[in-house]
Write a protein that holds these residues in place. Structure first.
Motif, short mmCIF file in Angstrom:
data_model
loop_
_atom_site.label_atom_id
_atom_site.label_comp_id
_atom_site.label_asym_id
_atom_site.label_seq_id
_atom_site.Cartn_x
_atom_site.Cartn_y
_atom_site.Cartn_z
N UNK A 186 46.92 5.93 -18.73
CA UNK A 186 48.04 5.40 -19.51
C UNK A 186 49.32 6.14 -19.11
N UNK A 187 49.22 7.46 -18.99
CA UNK A 187 50.40 8.26 -18.66
C UNK A 187 50.93 7.89 -17.27
N UNK A 188 50.02 7.74 -16.30
CA UNK A 188 50.46 7.41 -14.93
C UNK A 188 51.14 6.04 -14.92
N UNK A 189 50.48 5.06 -15.55
CA UNK A 189 51.03 3.70 -15.52
C UNK A 189 52.38 3.64 -16.24
N UNK A 190 52.44 4.21 -17.45
CA UNK A 190 53.69 4.16 -18.21
C UNK A 190 54.79 4.87 -17.43
N UNK A 191 54.48 6.03 -16.84
CA UNK A 191 55.50 6.77 -16.10
C UNK A 191 56.03 5.97 -14.91
N UNK A 192 55.15 5.36 -14.14
CA UNK A 192 55.59 4.58 -12.97
C UNK A 192 56.51 3.43 -13.39
N UNK A 193 56.12 2.72 -14.45
CA UNK A 193 56.89 1.53 -14.83
C UNK A 193 58.21 1.90 -15.52
N UNK A 194 58.19 2.99 -16.28
CA UNK A 194 59.44 3.43 -16.91
C UNK A 194 60.38 3.99 -15.84
N UNK A 195 59.82 4.70 -14.84
CA UNK A 195 60.64 5.16 -13.70
C UNK A 195 61.35 3.97 -13.05
N UNK A 196 60.60 2.89 -12.82
CA UNK A 196 61.20 1.71 -12.19
C UNK A 196 62.33 1.14 -13.05
N UNK A 197 62.07 1.05 -14.37
CA UNK A 197 63.09 0.49 -15.27
C UNK A 197 64.36 1.33 -15.24
N UNK A 198 64.20 2.65 -15.24
CA UNK A 198 65.36 3.54 -15.26
C UNK A 198 66.06 3.55 -13.90
N UNK A 199 65.27 3.50 -12.83
CA UNK A 199 65.84 3.54 -11.48
C UNK A 199 66.62 2.26 -11.16
N UNK A 200 66.10 1.12 -11.57
CA UNK A 200 66.69 -0.14 -11.10
C UNK A 200 67.53 -0.88 -12.13
N UNK A 201 67.61 -0.35 -13.37
CA UNK A 201 68.33 -1.10 -14.39
C UNK A 201 69.83 -1.16 -14.07
N UNK A 202 70.47 -2.22 -14.54
CA UNK A 202 71.91 -2.36 -14.36
C UNK A 202 72.51 -2.40 -15.75
N UNK A 203 72.70 -1.22 -16.34
CA UNK A 203 73.23 -1.14 -17.70
C UNK A 203 72.25 -1.71 -18.71
N UNK A 204 72.66 -1.73 -19.96
CA UNK A 204 71.84 -2.32 -21.01
C UNK A 204 70.69 -1.42 -21.42
N UNK A 205 70.01 -1.82 -22.47
CA UNK A 205 68.93 -1.01 -23.03
C UNK A 205 67.62 -1.22 -22.28
N UNK A 206 66.70 -0.32 -22.53
CA UNK A 206 65.34 -0.47 -22.01
C UNK A 206 64.41 -0.60 -23.21
N UNK A 207 63.66 -1.68 -23.25
CA UNK A 207 62.76 -1.90 -24.39
C UNK A 207 61.31 -1.81 -23.92
N UNK A 208 60.54 -1.04 -24.65
CA UNK A 208 59.15 -0.79 -24.28
C UNK A 208 58.26 -1.17 -25.45
N UNK A 209 57.25 -1.95 -25.17
CA UNK A 209 56.29 -2.29 -26.22
C UNK A 209 54.88 -2.04 -25.67
N UNK A 210 54.06 -1.39 -26.47
CA UNK A 210 52.70 -1.09 -26.02
C UNK A 210 51.72 -1.48 -27.11
N UNK A 211 50.50 -1.73 -26.71
CA UNK A 211 49.47 -2.06 -27.69
C UNK A 211 48.11 -2.14 -27.03
N UNK A 212 47.11 -2.37 -27.86
CA UNK A 212 45.74 -2.46 -27.36
C UNK A 212 45.16 -3.83 -27.69
N UNK A 213 44.35 -4.35 -26.78
CA UNK A 213 43.54 -5.54 -27.06
C UNK A 213 42.13 -5.12 -26.68
#
Lengths: 185, 112
Positions: free
Chosen positions: A66-93
């Motif tokens: 979970x830590x590896x996956x979340x870190x990689x995807x949040x890194x991408x969001x922060x690296x490539x975002x063009x302004x605006x907020x970052x929204x993260x939602x997580x859950x289990x099925x």
């Protein structure tokens, strides 16, 4: 206008134990360390939820993945975002951990990223990963896409991307939603 | 080499480069000093290098890419033995380190 790439598992019913994290970027001096802090929070949070619900798998493995996956995807969001907020939602099925990240990217980034996704979502991720590492070492590519390929190959994650443009202006920003699903063992 | 928050530590002893902690740097440029240490260690100890990751809890994909690039460079030099030591206790290593062996089959991967 919507464009979709990648794979996702159809869920039976709603996500359980949902958490939402909203980075209000105007108030938050967003920095690189926030990626790992947020990833570790999600990892600890969900390993706690899993242990309380008698998860039969390996908790240490689930927490690290979970830590590896979340870190990689949040890194991408922060690296490539063009302004605006970052929204993260997580859950289990069940034993499926689902992470959804929304952020805005520029029209140019969107174009480049869609070209990359064309390449890395068609074919065997294991072979594509090795090919891209080789190309990158030979100076033929930037190394982008390696994080996504490690997730798909080494972790078996299913990832999908949705690009949405609110208007038809060629250079207006694009809203990107990334959904990643990780089977916990 | 330590960062100010002491989240990670990387150092060399002879031909062994040790990695410890959590390394999630922001990209190729941020990892450049680590690459320099690997290159320097090999230059000072020609013929063999050991990368000890047994206490590296986390490494992001940029860091995995750095290791992969170094392994490819070692592969190009004839007669250099490379060993990568990992730990079964740390899940990312069992998942991602076998990729290094795919890149360089002569690499000695020891995940104990």
């Amino acid at each position: 206008m919507k464009t979709q790439f990648g794979q996702r598992v159809e869920l039976n019913g709603a996500l359980q134990h949902t958490t939402k994290i909203h980075f209000c970027t105007e108030q938050l001096a967003l920095k690189w360390a926030h990626c790992t802090i947020c990833a570790d929070f999600l990892s600890q949070w969900y390993s706690n939820v899993l242990s309380a619900h008698s998860f039969a798998g390996k908790l240490n493995d689930a927490a690290h993945s979970i830590s590896y996956m979340a870190n990689e995807l949040i890194e991408n969001a922060i690296k490539f975002r063009a302004g605006g907020d970052v929204e993260i939602e997580a859950g289990l099925a069940g034993n499926l951990f689902v992470l959804e990240i929304g952020n805005s990217i520029s029209s140019e980034t969107s174009h480049k990223f869609q070209e990359l996704l064309e390449e890395i979502t068609n074919g065997d991720p294991g072979e594509l990963l090795i090919q891209r590492i080789e190309a990158n070492a030979a100076g033929e590519s930037s190394g982008s896409g390696l994080g996504l390929l490690t997730l798909m190959n080494d972790y078996g994650a299913k990832i999908s991307w949705r690009f949405e443009k609110k208007d038809t202006m060629a250079d207006s920003p694009v809203h990107l939603t990334t959904v990643a699903q990780l089977q916990l063992h | 080499m330590e960062n100010k928050d002491a989240e990670y530590k990387v150092w060399a002893e002879g031909n062994v480069v040790f990695f410890e902690g959590t390394m999630r740097l922001s990209g190729t440029d941020a990892y450049a000093p680590i690459n320099e240490l690997l290159v320097k260690t090999l230059a000072e100890n020609p013929g063999s290098i050991i990368i000890d990751l047994t206490n590296l809890e986390f490494l992001n994909s940029s860091g995995i890419n750095l290791l992969a690039k170094f392994v490819i460079n070692v592969r190009k030099e004839a007669g250099v033995a490379i060993k990568v030591k990992g730990s079964q206790r740390i899940p990312w290593q069992g998942k991602s380190l076998p990729n290094l062996k795919k890149l360089h089959p002569a690499l000695d991967l020891d995940i104990a």
